[in-house]
Design a protein around this motif. Structure first.
Motif, PDB file in Angstrom:
ATOM      1  N   PHE A 194     -11.552   4.179  52.287  1.00 24.16           N
ATOM      2  CA  PHE A 194     -11.853   2.761  52.469  1.00 24.16           C
ATOM      3  C   PHE A 194     -11.346   1.939  51.281  1.00 24.16           C
ATOM      4  CE2 PHE A 194     -14.810  -0.714  51.432  1.00 24.16           C
ATOM      5  CZ  PHE A 194     -14.734  -1.487  52.586  1.00 24.16           C
ATOM      6  N   VAL A 195     -11.595   2.423  50.082  1.00 25.50           N
ATOM      7  CA  VAL A 195     -11.178   1.699  48.879  1.00 25.50           C
ATOM      8  C   VAL A 195      -9.651   1.661  48.780  1.00 25.50           C
ATOM      9  CG1 VAL A 195     -11.139   1.804  46.357  1.00 25.50           C
ATOM     10  CG2 VAL A 195     -13.293   2.079  47.593  1.00 25.50           C
ATOM     11  N   VAL A 196      -8.995   2.787  49.042  1.00 29.58           N
ATOM     12  CA  VAL A 196      -7.530   2.836  48.977  1.00 29.58           C
ATOM     13  C   VAL A 196      -6.919   1.851  49.977  1.00 29.58           C
ATOM     14  CG1 VAL A 196      -5.515   4.268  49.456  1.00 29.58           C
ATOM     15  CG2 VAL A 196      -7.389   5.175  48.076  1.00 29.58           C
ATOM     16  N   ALA A 197      -7.441   1.842  51.202  1.00 31.10           N
ATOM     17  CA  ALA A 197      -6.914   0.943  52.223  1.00 31.10           C
ATOM     18  C   ALA A 197      -7.173  -0.518  51.860  1.00 31.10           C
ATOM     19  CB  ALA A 197      -7.532   1.271  53.577  1.00 31.10           C
ATOM     20  N   THR A 198      -8.346  -0.790  51.322  1.00 33.31           N
ATOM     21  CA  THR A 198      -8.680  -2.163  50.940  1.00 33.31           C
ATOM     22  C   THR A 198      -7.796  -2.632  49.795  1.00 33.31           C
ATOM     23  OG1 THR A 198     -10.989  -1.886  51.624  1.00 33.31           O
ATOM     24  CG2 THR A 198     -10.520  -3.671  50.100  1.00 33.31           C
ATOM     25  N   ASP A 314     -14.772  -0.878  31.475  1.00 33.97           N
ATOM     26  CA  ASP A 314     -14.152   0.336  32.028  1.00 33.97           C
ATOM     27  C   ASP A 314     -14.395   0.476  33.530  1.00 33.97           C
ATOM     28  OD1 ASP A 314     -13.235   1.042  29.529  1.00 33.97           O
ATOM     29  OD2 ASP A 314     -14.951   2.318  29.072  1.00 33.97           O
ATOM     30  N   ASP A 315     -15.276  -0.330  34.063  1.00 29.06           N
ATOM     31  CA  ASP A 315     -15.592  -0.250  35.498  1.00 29.06           C
ATOM     32  C   ASP A 315     -14.627  -1.123  36.280  1.00 29.06           C
ATOM     33  OD1 ASP A 315     -17.892   1.461  35.279  1.00 29.06           O
ATOM     34  OD2 ASP A 315     -18.958  -0.261  34.438  1.00 29.06           O
ATOM     35  N   THR A 316     -13.401  -0.624  36.448  1.00 29.04           N
ATOM     36  CA  THR A 316     -12.328  -1.419  37.035  1.00 29.04           C
ATOM     37  C   THR A 316     -12.333  -1.326  38.553  1.00 29.04           C
ATOM     38  OG1 THR A 316     -10.818   0.457  36.818  1.00 29.04           O
ATOM     39  CG2 THR A 316     -10.887  -1.129  34.994  1.00 29.04           C
ATOM     40  N   TRP A 317     -11.533  -2.153  39.169  1.00 26.86           N
ATOM     41  CA  TRP A 317     -11.251  -2.075  40.600  1.00 26.86           C
ATOM     42  C   TRP A 317      -9.804  -1.651  40.787  1.00 26.86           C
ATOM     43  CZ3 TRP A 317     -13.525  -1.970  45.218  1.00 26.86           C
ATOM     44  CH2 TRP A 317     -12.745  -2.201  46.359  1.00 26.86           C
ATOM     45  N   PRO A 318      -9.510  -0.634  41.593  1.00 23.11           N
ATOM     46  CA  PRO A 318     -10.470   0.128  42.393  1.00 23.11           C
ATOM     47  C   PRO A 318     -11.339   1.031  41.529  1.00 23.11           C
ATOM     48  CG  PRO A 318      -8.278   1.078  42.572  1.00 23.11           C
ATOM     49  CD  PRO A 318      -8.109  -0.200  41.821  1.00 23.11           C
ATOM     50  N   PRO A 319     -12.515   1.425  42.053  1.00 20.39           N
ATOM     51  CA  PRO A 319     -13.446   2.226  41.244  1.00 20.39           C
ATOM     52  C   PRO A 319     -12.914   3.617  40.948  1.00 20.39           C
ATOM     53  CG  PRO A 319     -14.195   2.079  43.523  1.00 20.39           C
ATOM     54  CD  PRO A 319     -13.035   1.141  43.401  1.00 20.39           C
ATOM     55  N   ARG A 320     -13.366   4.151  39.830  1.00 21.31           N
ATOM     56  CA  ARG A 320     -12.994   5.525  39.455  1.00 21.31           C
ATOM     57  C   ARG A 320     -14.061   6.488  39.981  1.00 21.31           C
ATOM     58  NH1 ARG A 320     -11.959   2.813  34.439  1.00 21.31           N
ATOM     59  NH2 ARG A 320      -9.732   2.698  33.978  1.00 21.31           N
ATOM     60  N   TRP A 321     -13.627   7.444  40.769  1.00 17.56           N
ATOM     61  CA  TRP A 321     -14.559   8.420  41.333  1.00 17.56           C
ATOM     62  C   TRP A 321     -14.643   9.629  40.412  1.00 17.56           C
ATOM     63  CZ3 TRP A 321     -16.975   6.679  45.653  1.00 17.56           C
ATOM     64  CH2 TRP A 321     -16.397   5.574  46.292  1.00 17.56           C
TER      65      TRP A 321
END
Length: 321
Positions: A194-198, A314-321
């Motif tokens: 979802f995040v990658v597509a967004t 450090d909490d960037t977008w897209p999020p780091r899993w």
């Protein structure tokens, strides 16, 4: 009194979990538990009175549930006047961590209430129920309270208590209720997609992640613009999501994000800035079923997010899993 307080504190975490599942509000749950203590201290301070209670845990659960029932009955009136859509106050905890000891410690009862099937999706569905149905379902189906005691809480017969729980169960499993059956590993796979597509802005890719009948609900409490009705269908939800967080979306260039657990289910905590300069905090919970997102719940009412730990650079977008 000191011994009674010690006994009560040992039950506080479970009582808070019970109250939160009934009320959908952490603040209201804490108030209900505190009122339970006041009634406990008033009724059982005398050692002789305490000695008559064989199961303090059951007595406290009954008392707390009755308090919650009164709150639910009054809350229905307040919710009818709520600006826009209403979502429960989320309980947010770090990804990979255990719930904190402030009422969500991992005791057996709390583990039961924090399974993947019990998250924002269920709390939202519980809002459909009459107060008596909600109490019956939470007490019996989530916390395994016998129907005889449920009937005592509700002031009805055991047969009626069973019927209330049965009706509630049918409502919770109705065909139009978003399904959430994914385990943590599947949740992560789907949310990563979802995040990658967004982030890429790829509409077709995002549509493959969303269930055809996906629903998006947003609660701003009237503080920020938000749809007054749920957004229905994959195409509408995908276009709205890309318009906000896609590569060329409204907030694409100024978003902080962090994966978190939202009521025990994998979700996202985000921060951005409104066009008028006001900071926006957002907690997003998801329901996932058979590899697709069936529901998205955006909580951005600042009154319900005041206790959140702020995000960092450090909490960037897209999020780091």
């Amino acid at each position: 009194m000191r011994d009674l307080a010690t006994e009560f504190e040992a039950e506080r975490g479970r009582l808070l979990a019970v109250a939160h599942r009934m009320l959908g509000s952490r603040a209201e749950a804490e108030d209900a538990v505190q009122e339970t203590w006041l009634r406990c201290a008033g009724a059982l301070a005398d050692p002789d009175a305490r000695a008559e209670i064989r199961e303090l845990s059951a007595w406290l659960t009954t008392t707390c549930a009755r308090i919650c029932l009164d709150v639910l009955r009054s809350a229905r009136v307040r919710r009818e006047a709520y600006p826009g859509q209403w979502l429960p106050e989320p309980v947010v905890s770090p990804l990979g961590g255990e719930p904190s000891s402030d009422g969500y410690a991992p005791d057996p009862a709390d583990r039961a209430v924090r399974t993947d099937e019990v998250g924002a999706a269920l709390l939202v569905v519980l809002e459909r129920l009459a107060p008596e149905q909600r109490v019956a379902l939470v007490l019996h189906d989530v916390f395994a309270v016998p129907f005889a005691r449920v009937a005592e809480v509700l002031g009805t017969t055991e047969v009626s208590a069973r019927q209330l729980a049965s009706r509630a169960r049918r409502a919770v499993t109705a065909p139009d209720v978003p399904r959430h059956t994914a385990d943590r590993a599947e949740q992560r796979r789907v949310l990563e997609a979802f995040v990658v597509a967004t982030e890429s802005g790829d509409l077709d890719q995002l549509l493959r992640v969303l269930a055809p009948d996906v629903v998006l609900v947003g609660d701003s409490g009237g503080h920020f613009p938000a749809a007054r009705r749920p957004v229905l269908g994959a195409d509408a939800v995908a276009r709205l999501t890309l318009g906000l967080f896609g590569r060329t979306g409204r907030y694409a260039q100024r978003v902080l994000s962090r994966p978190v657990l939202v009521d025990g289910v994998l979700g996202l905590q985000m921060e951005t800035t409104h066009s008028d300069g006001r900071p926006i905090r957002l907690v997003t919970a998801f329901a996932v079923h058979e590899g697709r997102i069936t529901a998205i719940y955006n909580q951005l009412n600042p009154e319900k997010l005041a206790a959140l730990t702020p995000l960092g650079d450090d909490d960037t977008w897209p999020p780091r899993w």
